[in-house]
Each structure stands twice: as C-alpha cells, then as structure tokens.
Write an enzyme that holds these catalytic residues in place. Sequence first.
Site, PDB file in Angstrom:
ATOM      1  N   ALA A  11       0.836  -1.090  -0.024  1.00  0.00           N
ATOM      2  CA  ALA A  11       0.118   0.086   0.297  1.00  0.00           C
ATOM      3  C   ALA A  11       0.953   1.217  -0.018  1.00  0.00           C
ATOM      4  O   ALA A  11       0.603   2.277  -0.725  1.00  0.00           O
ATOM      5  CB  ALA A  11      -0.894   0.027   1.166  1.00  0.00           C
ATOM      6  N   ARG A 103       4.652 -12.627  -3.825  1.00  0.00           N
ATOM      7  CA  ARG A 103       4.735 -11.042  -3.370  1.00  0.00           C
ATOM      8  C   ARG A 103       6.039 -10.348  -3.158  1.00  0.00           C
ATOM      9  O   ARG A 103       6.198  -9.265  -3.493  1.00  0.00           O
ATOM     10  CB  ARG A 103       4.399 -11.212  -1.603  1.00  0.00           C
ATOM     11  CG  ARG A 103       3.114 -11.881  -1.364  1.00  0.00           C
ATOM     12  CD  ARG A 103       3.051 -12.175   0.308  1.00  0.00           C
ATOM     13  NE  ARG A 103       2.739 -10.984   0.788  1.00  0.00           N
ATOM     14  CZ  ARG A 103       1.585 -10.618   1.314  1.00  0.00           C
ATOM     15  NH1 ARG A 103       0.447 -11.130   1.121  1.00  0.00           N
ATOM     16  NH2 ARG A 103       1.508  -9.511   1.887  1.00  0.00           N
ATOM     17  N   TYR A 212      -2.774 -22.058  -5.969  1.00  0.00           N
ATOM     18  CA  TYR A 212      -2.960 -21.244  -7.160  1.00  0.00           C
ATOM     19  C   TYR A 212      -1.341 -21.379  -7.519  1.00  0.00           C
ATOM     20  O   TYR A 212      -0.342 -21.354  -6.723  1.00  0.00           O
ATOM     21  CB  TYR A 212      -3.301 -20.093  -7.158  1.00  0.00           C
ATOM     22  CG  TYR A 212      -3.194 -19.130  -6.171  1.00  0.00           C
ATOM     23  CD1 TYR A 212      -2.068 -18.355  -6.382  1.00  0.00           C
ATOM     24  CD2 TYR A 212      -4.059 -18.945  -4.983  1.00  0.00           C
ATOM     25  CE1 TYR A 212      -1.469 -17.286  -5.367  1.00  0.00           C
ATOM     26  CE2 TYR A 212      -3.447 -18.029  -4.098  1.00  0.00           C
ATOM     27  CZ  TYR A 212      -2.299 -17.070  -4.194  1.00  0.00           C
ATOM     28  OH  TYR A 212      -2.005 -16.340  -3.270  1.00  0.00           O
ATOM     29  N   ASP A 290      -3.818  -1.919   5.083  1.00  0.00           N
ATOM     30  CA  ASP A 290      -4.150  -2.824   6.526  1.00  0.00           C
ATOM     31  C   ASP A 290      -4.115  -1.645   7.740  1.00  0.00           C
ATOM     32  O   ASP A 290      -4.731  -2.138   8.792  1.00  0.00           O
ATOM     33  CB  ASP A 290      -3.137  -3.843   6.681  1.00  0.00           C
ATOM     34  CG  ASP A 290      -3.440  -4.972   5.911  1.00  0.00           C
ATOM     35  OD1 ASP A 290      -4.438  -5.114   5.161  1.00  0.00           O
ATOM     36  OD2 ASP A 290      -2.778  -6.340   6.208  1.00  0.00           O
TER      37      ASP A 290
HETATM   38  C1  LIG Z   1      -2.379 -15.743   4.378  1.00  0.00           C
HETATM   39  C2  LIG Z   1      -2.667 -14.183   3.575  1.00  0.00           C
HETATM   40  C3  LIG Z   1      -3.003 -14.546   2.277  1.00  0.00           C
HETATM   41  C4  LIG Z   1      -3.334 -13.255   1.727  1.00  0.00           C
HETATM   42  N1  LIG Z   1      -3.735 -13.137   0.466  1.00  0.00           N
HETATM   43  C5  LIG Z   1      -4.151 -11.947  -0.441  1.00  0.00           C
HETATM   44  C6  LIG Z   1      -4.385 -11.919  -1.628  1.00  0.00           C
HETATM   45  O1  LIG Z   1      -4.418 -12.968  -2.288  1.00  0.00           O
HETATM   46  N2  LIG Z   1      -4.603 -10.781  -2.293  1.00  0.00           N
HETATM   47  C7  LIG Z   1      -4.712  -9.729  -1.527  1.00  0.00           C
HETATM   48  O2  LIG Z   1      -5.130  -8.673  -2.196  1.00  0.00           O
HETATM   49  N3  LIG Z   1      -4.489  -9.686  -0.143  1.00  0.00           N
HETATM   50  C8  LIG Z   1      -4.101 -10.854   0.573  1.00  0.00           C
HETATM   51  N4  LIG Z   1      -3.777 -10.975   1.860  1.00  0.00           N
HETATM   52  C9  LIG Z   1      -3.651  -9.267   2.553  1.00  0.00           C
HETATM   53  C10 LIG Z   1      -2.304  -8.577   2.180  1.00  0.00           C
HETATM   54  O3  LIG Z   1      -1.389  -9.448   2.535  1.00  0.00           O
HETATM   55  C11 LIG Z   1      -2.364  -7.401   3.065  1.00  0.00           C
HETATM   56  O4  LIG Z   1      -3.577  -6.635   3.193  1.00  0.00           O
HETATM   57  C12 LIG Z   1      -1.282  -6.629   2.427  1.00  0.00           C
HETATM   58  O5  LIG Z   1       0.140  -7.048   2.456  1.00  0.00           O
HETATM   59  C13 LIG Z   1      -1.442  -5.146   3.351  1.00  0.00           C
HETATM   60  O6  LIG Z   1      -0.329  -4.262   2.665  1.00  0.00           O
HETATM   61  P1  LIG Z   1       0.051  -3.103   3.673  1.00  0.00           P
HETATM   62  O7  LIG Z   1       0.953  -2.258   2.877  1.00  0.00           O
HETATM   63  O8  LIG Z   1      -1.357  -2.171   3.905  1.00  0.00           O
HETATM   64  O9  LIG Z   1       0.453  -3.457   5.043  1.00  0.00           O
HETATM   65  P2  LIG Z   1       2.140  -4.248   5.466  1.00  0.00           P
HETATM   66  O10 LIG Z   1       2.193  -5.199   4.263  1.00  0.00           O
HETATM   67  O11 LIG Z   1       1.797  -4.639   6.679  1.00  0.00           O
HETATM   68  O12 LIG Z   1       3.177  -3.221   5.239  1.00  0.00           O
HETATM   69  C14 LIG Z   1       3.498  -2.287   6.313  1.00  0.00           C
HETATM   70  C15 LIG Z   1       4.781  -1.723   5.998  1.00  0.00           C
HETATM   71  O13 LIG Z   1       4.921  -0.689   7.165  1.00  0.00           O
HETATM   72  C16 LIG Z   1       6.201  -0.821   8.012  1.00  0.00           C
HETATM   73  N5  LIG Z   1       6.117  -0.219   8.965  1.00  0.00           N
HETATM   74  C17 LIG Z   1       5.224  -0.554  10.028  1.00  0.00           C
HETATM   75  N6  LIG Z   1       5.151   0.315  11.316  1.00  0.00           N
HETATM   76  C18 LIG Z   1       6.265   1.172  10.860  1.00  0.00           C
HETATM   77  C19 LIG Z   1       6.858   2.384  11.491  1.00  0.00           C
HETATM   78  N7  LIG Z   1       6.599   2.868  12.612  1.00  0.00           N
HETATM   79  N8  LIG Z   1       7.884   3.108  10.733  1.00  0.00           N
HETATM   80  C20 LIG Z   1       8.195   2.747   9.440  1.00  0.00           C
HETATM   81  N9  LIG Z   1       7.674   1.552   8.891  1.00  0.00           N
HETATM   82  C21 LIG Z   1       6.711   1.033   9.579  1.00  0.00           C
HETATM   83  C22 LIG Z   1       6.245  -2.343   7.960  1.00  0.00           C
HETATM   84  O14 LIG Z   1       7.583  -2.895   8.102  1.00  0.00           O
HETATM   85  C23 LIG Z   1       5.875  -2.634   6.698  1.00  0.00           C
HETATM   86  O15 LIG Z   1       6.774  -2.904   5.469  1.00  0.00           O
HETATM   87  C24 LIG Z   1      -3.462 -11.997   2.343  1.00  0.00           C
HETATM   88  C25 LIG Z   1      -2.990 -11.939   3.838  1.00  0.00           C
HETATM   89  C26 LIG Z   1      -2.647 -13.065   4.373  1.00  0.00           C
HETATM   90  C27 LIG Z   1      -2.162 -13.175   5.990  1.00  0.00           C
END
Ligand SMILES: Cc1cc2nc3c(=O)[nH]c(=O)nc-3n(C[C@H](O)[C@H](O)[C@H](O)COP(=O)(O)OP(=O)(O)OC[C@H]3O[C@@H](n4cnc5c(N)ncnc54)[C@H](O)[C@@H]3O)c2cc1C
Length: 393
Positions: A11, A103, A212, A290
């Site tokens: 994201a 990923r 998959y 997230d």
């Molecule tokens: C088993 C499983 C299967 C999934 N399959 C799918 C799928 O097929 N399709 C789909 O769309 N979604 C899927 N998801 C959901 C998806 O993985 C998450 O929704 C997505 O990775 C979230 O991305 P994000 O960037 O919001 O958060 P995150 O991936 O959690 O990234 C947050 C980032 O912020 C960093 N961070 C945190 N706090 C700080 C701080 N204080 N200072 C600096 N950096 C910080 C972290 O290190 C991390 O790099 C799946 C989830 C799971 C558990």
Amino acid sequence: MKVLVIGGGIAGLTTALCCAERGMHVVIFEQASEFKEVGAGLQLSPNGTRVLYKLGLQTQLEDLAFRPKSLDMKLGHSGKNVFSIPLTDTETKYGSPYLHIHRADLLSILEKEVKNSSKCEIYTDHKVVKLVENGESASVTCSNGAVYNGDVVIGADGIHSIVREHIVGKNTARFTGNLAWRAVIPTKDLPKDLIPPSATVWTGDKRHAVTYYLRSGELVNFVGVVEQESWQKESWTERGNPQDLIQDFSSFAPEIRTLTQSIDSCFKWALHDRMPLKTWTNGRLVVLGDAAHPMLPFLAQGAVMGIEDAEILAACLENYSWSEALKTFEKIRKPRTSRVQAGARANMNLFHHGQPISRLIHYKPIQIAARLFPNFINNRQDWLYKYKAENPN
Ligand SMILES: Cc1cc2nc3c(=O)[nH]c(=O)nc-3n(C[C@H](O)[C@H](O)[C@H](O)COP(=O)(O)OP(=O)(O)OC[C@H]3O[C@@H](n4cnc5c(N)ncnc54)[C@H](O)[C@@H]3O)c2cc1C
C-alpha cells in the site's frame, strides 16, 4: 505538496507512485533495513491490476505473474466442483486481468519504480516513533532521531499502525480464531497437473485450503486455514512443522494430500482483523491499507484494497485542499472497504462446512444454481472487480 508515507509495503509504495505520478514530492519511511517480502503468493484481481497497469507496470507484472483460468470452489474431501467462475475474459468484462504474483516479485517491481522516480525519496531503517500534527504542518521523528516535515502524513504502516493510534487511540486487533499455514512448492516436484490452473478454494470442516500457481507456473502457492484458539502469534516469519500442516489436511482429497506431503518448509500466521474504524483521519494524518482496514484474506482483497486506496487518495490530494482531500478520501473509501471486510468474514462461514449435512445444506444449492444459472454465479464478483479506482463514483 510534500507527502510523508510511513510504511514501504504494497500500500505504501503504490501510494508513493500514485502521488509522484501527480507531481507530489513523496518521502517514504520503512522500518526494515531492506524491502523484503515473504515467500508467498498474492491474488491481484482486476480492480487492483487496473491501478498498477495505469502506473505503467503491465510488462513487469505480466513477465512474472500467472493468469488463472477460473475461480473455483471444490469440496475439500472429494475434490468435486461446487462452482467455477471463468477468468479468461476478465479483460473484456472488467477491463483488466486477474493475476497471481509472488509477493516478493510485486514488492521488487514497486520498489524499483519508486527508486527510479525523481519525485520519491525512500529511507529504509527508518522506524517512525513520533508524529506531530498541529494544523499548520506535520512532522515525523524516526528512531535514529531524524525529523522530517510535510504537508500530510499517510500511515501505510500495517495492522499495528502508529499513525492509526494517533488518529483513534490504542485498539488492539482482534484474533479471528484462524491459523493460516502457507507454503510455496516448486511445480517440478509435483505430479503433472496435480493442481488445477485456477484459484481454487478447497472447503472443509472448520478449515479450508487455497491453491494457485505463481511465476508463470513454476511455483504452487498453498494457504491452509484452520479454526483454532490456542495459537495466536501474528508473524509472516514464524516457521511451522510440516507434519502438523499435513495432519490438518489429512482428510482432504488426494491432490491436497499429495501437495502437502511435498512441503518441507512452511510458515504459520494467526489471522487478526479489526472492526471498521470510527475515522481514518485527524488533521493532516490519514491511514490506508491494512492500517485502516485489516481483513481476513478470504476474499483475497487486503492488498488490492490498499492499491485502490492509493489511487483514490492521490487523486483527492491532487484535486482538493489537503483537509478536503483527506475527508473526501475517507468518505469514498470507508463504505467499500467495510463491505469487503464483512464479505471476507462471511466467506469464513461459507468455506468451513465439512460435515455431510452441512455440506448438503450449504453447497448443494450453490452447485445447482451454478448449473442452472451460470451467469448468476459468474457475476457474483462484479461488485468487487468492476470498481474503477480512477473513477469511483
Ligand atoms: C495468508 C494471507 C493471504 C493473503 N492473500 C491475499 C491475496 O491473495 N490478495 C490480496 O489482495 N491480499 C491478500 N492478503 C492481505 C495482504 O497481505 C495485506 O492486506 C497487505 O499485505 C497489506 O499491505 P500494507 O502495505 O497495507 O501493510 P503491510 O504489508 O503490513 O506493510 C506495512 C509496512 O509498514 C512498515 N512499518 C510498520 N510500522 C512502521 C513504522 N513505525 N515506521 C516505518 N515503517 C513501518 C512495515 O515494516 C511494513 O513494511 C493476504 C493476507 C494473508 C495473511
């Protein structure tokens, strides 16, 4: 406009690209020392790929992705089909393809693009520990003492978001009672055509599996979800015992038993989510991905929702004053992501009917409907996949 993005996940990096594309100056802070993703797959439905394609990432994605033929639901114990939604016409139907991608591959495509952008600065090993917002400006302080100022702070910092805490206070994520096993298996180690070339959910008794292909078919991704209350640790890097995984799926069809028996290394993850937040913004702070709407992965939409958020927030920042932009973003996104969160929770019940009577009551009518009214089943996902983040209203 100067935008500070906290979190270099899917994201955060997509948000950086969408803002940079519109001429904003973006600074990204990632707490990890390098951009590293776990060995697992991701399904990217058309509502997500259309945003990534608009960013010009089509070639890079298609080089590394796998295109599934259909979305299938099967009875886990027998492997019999409940329904199959064709995905071969997604470009015609939804304007963009359905892709499976590793990923790590997606993250490295996004990272490379961000590093190539003259509008983006990116700092790894920068954990944000403090935020100050006073209406006039916003600043973040990192654990190494460095302070950065910007016009808005975007929290893309995942389920334990520090930005969310500043917006709504502390509220812990809810353990959903589900453990997810995950593993990636080289296809060459498996009997030919063991796993269908589709995104397949194998339903079961208080459990289900998802299979998959990734990387043009070189790898098979396995996710196995089991209801249990005893183990609640949330970590992508917690190793599990393959024998426990094999045992959890020992009542499944031969395809799944053969697949799980070939797993020599696996991970386990306790699934958490949250109820929709009261608000996503406070002054110059806003959350997305997230950090704003963690959800169960049972609609495969968590990352895709973060990708949609990225496009819409960037468009709002381009078209309105910062304060109007953040409010408008929340107004557009909250109803959709809340609906997706609820849909993912509902799918847990749909996937976990393993007892014969329960199977008969829940899956037989769907099987019959799929045979008699295929369009009804085939169009089930339209509300999700037809969404155009570049024109959400
Ligand atoms: C088993 C499983 C299967 C999934 N399959 C799918 C799928 O097929 N399709 C789909 O769309 N979604 C899927 N998801 C959901 C998806 O993985 C998450 O929704 C997505 O990775 C979230 O991305 P994000 O960037 O919001 O958060 P995150 O991936 O959690 O990234 C947050 C980032 O912020 C960093 N961070 C945190 N706090 C700080 C701080 N204080 N200072 C600096 N950096 C910080 C972290 O290190 C991390 O790099 C799946 C989830 C799971 C558990």
